[in-house]
Every structure is written in structure tokens, then in C-alpha cells.
Design a protein around this motif. Sequence first.
Motif, PDB file in Angstrom:
ATOM      1  N   LYS A 224      19.946   7.297   5.926  1.00 33.75           N
ATOM      2  CA  LYS A 224      19.803   8.237   7.040  1.00 33.75           C
ATOM      3  C   LYS A 224      18.781   9.322   6.712  1.00 33.75           C
ATOM      4  CE  LYS A 224      24.384   7.722   9.139  1.00 33.75           C
ATOM      5  NZ  LYS A 224      25.631   8.435   9.525  1.00 33.75           N
ATOM      6  N   LYS A 225      18.849   9.830   5.494  1.00 31.60           N
ATOM      7  CA  LYS A 225      17.942  10.898   5.075  1.00 31.60           C
ATOM      8  C   LYS A 225      16.512  10.386   4.958  1.00 31.60           C
ATOM      9  CE  LYS A 225      17.303  14.391   1.476  1.00 31.60           C
ATOM     10  NZ  LYS A 225      17.811  14.937   0.186  1.00 31.60           N
ATOM     11  N   GLY A 226      16.376   9.165   4.523  1.00 30.00           N
ATOM     12  CA  GLY A 226      15.055   8.584   4.361  1.00 30.00           C
ATOM     13  C   GLY A 226      14.416   8.945   3.029  1.00 30.00           C
TER      14      GLY A 226
ATOM     15  N   ASP B  22       0.813  -1.216   0.000  1.00 37.49           N
ATOM     16  CA  ASP B  22       0.000   0.000   0.000  1.00 37.49           C
ATOM     17  C   ASP B  22       0.845   1.265   0.000  1.00 37.49           C
ATOM     18  OD1 ASP B  22      -2.302  -1.512  -0.020  1.00 37.49           O
ATOM     19  OD2 ASP B  22      -2.473  -1.544   2.172  1.00 37.49           O
ATOM     20  N   LYS B  23       1.986   1.221   0.680  1.00 34.86           N
ATOM     21  CA  LYS B  23       2.912   2.349   0.693  1.00 34.86           C
ATOM     22  C   LYS B  23       4.282   1.883   0.218  1.00 34.86           C
ATOM     23  CE  LYS B  23       2.814   3.856   4.905  1.00 34.86           C
ATOM     24  NZ  LYS B  23       3.035   4.761   6.061  1.00 34.86           N
ATOM     25  N   PHE B  24       4.943   2.694  -0.574  1.00 33.64           N
ATOM     26  CA  PHE B  24       6.232   2.319  -1.143  1.00 33.64           C
ATOM     27  C   PHE B  24       7.029   3.586  -1.430  1.00 33.64           C
ATOM     28  CE2 PHE B  24       2.859   2.534  -4.275  1.00 33.64           C
ATOM     29  CZ  PHE B  24       3.339   3.468  -5.179  1.00 33.64           C
ATOM     30  N   THR B  25       8.320   3.423  -1.627  1.00 32.39           N
ATOM     31  CA  THR B  25       9.184   4.556  -1.963  1.00 32.39           C
ATOM     32  C   THR B  25       9.513   4.524  -3.445  1.00 32.39           C
ATOM     33  OG1 THR B  25      11.240   3.360  -1.544  1.00 32.39           O
ATOM     34  CG2 THR B  25      10.204   4.473   0.345  1.00 32.39           C
ATOM     35  N   LEU B  26       9.979   5.645  -3.957  1.00 31.21           N
ATOM     36  CA  LEU B  26      10.386   5.693  -5.367  1.00 31.21           C
ATOM     37  C   LEU B  26      11.574   4.777  -5.645  1.00 31.21           C
ATOM     38  CD1 LEU B  26       9.922   9.485  -6.210  1.00 31.21           C
ATOM     39  CD2 LEU B  26       8.402   7.570  -6.740  1.00 31.21           C
ATOM     40  N   PRO B  27      12.560   4.669  -4.726  1.00 30.36           N
ATOM     41  CA  PRO B  27      13.623   3.680  -4.965  1.00 30.36           C
ATOM     42  C   PRO B  27      13.097   2.248  -5.062  1.00 30.36           C
ATOM     43  CG  PRO B  27      14.370   5.293  -3.368  1.00 30.36           C
ATOM     44  CD  PRO B  27      12.898   5.557  -3.590  1.00 30.36           C
ATOM     45  N   GLN B  28      12.099   1.920  -4.237  1.00 29.29           N
ATOM     46  CA  GLN B  28      11.513   0.581  -4.317  1.00 29.29           C
ATOM     47  C   GLN B  28      10.818   0.371  -5.663  1.00 29.29           C
ATOM     48  OE1 GLN B  28       9.029   0.758  -0.817  1.00 29.29           O
ATOM     49  NE2 GLN B  28      10.558  -0.248   0.488  1.00 29.29           N
ATOM     50  N   LEU B  29      10.123   1.411  -6.115  1.00 27.39           N
ATOM     51  CA  LEU B  29       9.437   1.335  -7.402  1.00 27.39           C
ATOM     52  C   LEU B  29      10.436   1.174  -8.539  1.00 27.39           C
ATOM     53  CD1 LEU B  29       6.737   1.590  -8.938  1.00 27.39           C
ATOM     54  CD2 LEU B  29       7.108   4.060  -9.004  1.00 27.39           C
ATOM     55  N   GLN B  30      11.508   1.933  -8.487  1.00 25.39           N
ATOM     56  CA  GLN B  30      12.525   1.831  -9.533  1.00 25.39           C
ATOM     57  C   GLN B  30      13.185   0.457  -9.518  1.00 25.39           C
ATOM     58  OE1 GLN B  30      15.177   5.157  -9.854  1.00 25.39           O
ATOM     59  NE2 GLN B  30      16.660   4.064 -11.122  1.00 25.39           N
TER      60      GLN B  30
ATOM     61  N   LYS C  51       1.849  11.539  -2.463  1.00 20.68           N
ATOM     62  CA  LYS C  51       2.984  11.587  -1.545  1.00 20.68           C
ATOM     63  C   LYS C  51       2.490  11.553  -0.111  1.00 20.68           C
ATOM     64  CE  LYS C  51       7.292  14.151  -0.779  1.00 20.68           C
ATOM     65  NZ  LYS C  51       8.085  15.348  -1.185  1.00 20.68           N
ATOM     66  N   GLU C  52       3.058  10.668   0.694  1.00 23.23           N
ATOM     67  CA  GLU C  52       2.683  10.547   2.093  1.00 23.23           C
ATOM     68  C   GLU C  52       3.572  11.445   2.956  1.00 23.23           C
ATOM     69  OE1 GLU C  52       0.064   8.672   3.024  1.00 23.23           O
ATOM     70  OE2 GLU C  52      -0.262   8.178   0.912  1.00 23.23           O
ATOM     71  N   ASN C  53       3.220  11.603   4.211  1.00 23.91           N
ATOM     72  CA  ASN C  53       3.980  12.460   5.118  1.00 23.91           C
ATOM     73  C   ASN C  53       5.152  11.758   5.783  1.00 23.91           C
ATOM     74  OD1 ASN C  53       2.302  14.732   4.720  1.00 23.91           O
ATOM     75  ND2 ASN C  53       0.806  13.905   6.172  1.00 23.91           N
ATOM     76  N   ASP C  54       5.111  10.431   5.852  1.00 22.39           N
ATOM     77  CA  ASP C  54       6.169   9.691   6.538  1.00 22.39           C
ATOM     78  C   ASP C  54       7.221   9.168   5.571  1.00 22.39           C
ATOM     79  OD1 ASP C  54       4.111   8.119   5.538  1.00 22.39           O
ATOM     80  OD2 ASP C  54       4.552   6.459   6.887  1.00 22.39           O
TER      81      ASP C  54
END
Length: 233
Positions: A202-204, A156-164, A192-195
Motif C-alpha cells: 500500500k505504501k509503495g 531500467d527501473k527497479f525497487t530496492l526490495p526487488q534488488l535485494q 532515485k526516481e519520483n514514482d
Amino acid sequence: MKYSNQTRILVAVDSIVFGFDGSEYKLLLIQRGFAPEKEKWSLMGGFLQPEESLDEAAKRILKQLTGLQDIYLEELKSFSRPDRDPIERVIAVTYVALIDIKKYQQQINDDFHARWFPMKELPQLIFDHQEMVEIALNKLRYKAAFHPILFELLPDKFTLPQLQNMYEGLYNTKFDKRNFTRKVLSTNLLNKENDKDKLNSKKGAFYYSLDEKQYKDTLLSIQNFIPLTEING
């Protein structure tokens, strides 16, 4: 009343179930429960019943063998070589299914020993099932370049690096990070989510979620989601 002097032919429905675990693509297989090739690895398959459509049979068989339901399922191709099954004449109609492995892990039925195999470590499959997988993978690569269907594989939630990472895994290549990000965000499919995901840096990296309405509205439209020129080199 039936058509006279005609040979009856069985119709099998086989589902090619692709999953992504966050790092690599996998294929869901079962051990065949009857002869021939009993206990050897097989795609999710069964026979069409008189009262069913092909789509209904695909959904029923997948649920019976794995416990999975309400997932992306699309008809792929028919396989009709006369000698493809050593017992009798069977025409197979294949379907492709896409699922988030982690989301459906608890639903998998253990009765038929369903198991995920990495695409690079597949066992020998029965009959012409290996050919089915190869055709399905090529079709998935082509379709994913124009339609956002790979989002079916994501949580349900993912990051752009995960998508790439998911797209690079499908095409076995590397994309330019800035170009990929710009292309993805231009589709307006993501919220875009807040978390942030802070486990991998480190940057997240901010989490994103799929805009379900936008996704359903654009699923079948041509988007040139991943340029084929970039895929081919």
C-alpha cells in the motif's frame, strides 16, 4: 606456411546465459541441432572460425542461436579434457552472459527452441555442460560480492526490495534489510526516481535507476558490494 606434424584441434565457444525474471534465476538453453546428442539440451555453443577472435565468436554464436546482442558477456574458463566430446578433440571456451529476461524476451530466436529453465529445474545437459554451469554460478557469486554486475539482470527501473530479492536469490540466503539498503545506497550507483511501485504494498516502494556513467566507471573496481561474512553466515 603451417606448423608441420601438428594435430588440428577444434575450438568450441559455449555461452552460459543467466537471466532473472524478478523472482528467480533462470538459464537459457537450446536443443542441440546435430549429432551426437541431437535434440538434447545444451548451452549456447558453436565453433570458432579462422577469422574470428574468441570474443567475436561468442557474440556471433549467441546472436545466431538466440537473437540476443549487446549484452554483458565475459570469458570464464577453458575445458580441455581429451574425451569431453565423443566425436573428436574439442577444446571449449566458456563465456558468461547476464540479461534481463523481460527486456530480451522478444529477441529470442525460435529456430533452435531456446527456452528458459529455472536453475532448480535444469534438464540433463550434454557433455560437460553441467560442470560449466556450476563453475559459472560459483564465479558469479564471488564476483557479484565485489562488483555490481548483477545490475545487468535488472529492468531500467527497479525497487530496492526487488534488488535485494535478486541478491538473496543468487546466494540462497536472507540479508538484513537496513544493512543491505545502506550498503547499496553508499555505492552512489543509483538514482532515485519520483514514482513508486504500488503493486506490492500500500505504501509503495520508490523506483531507482542505474547511474550508467557511475556504473561503467566502477564496474571493474573492488567495492565489497556484498560482504562475504554476511553471505557465509
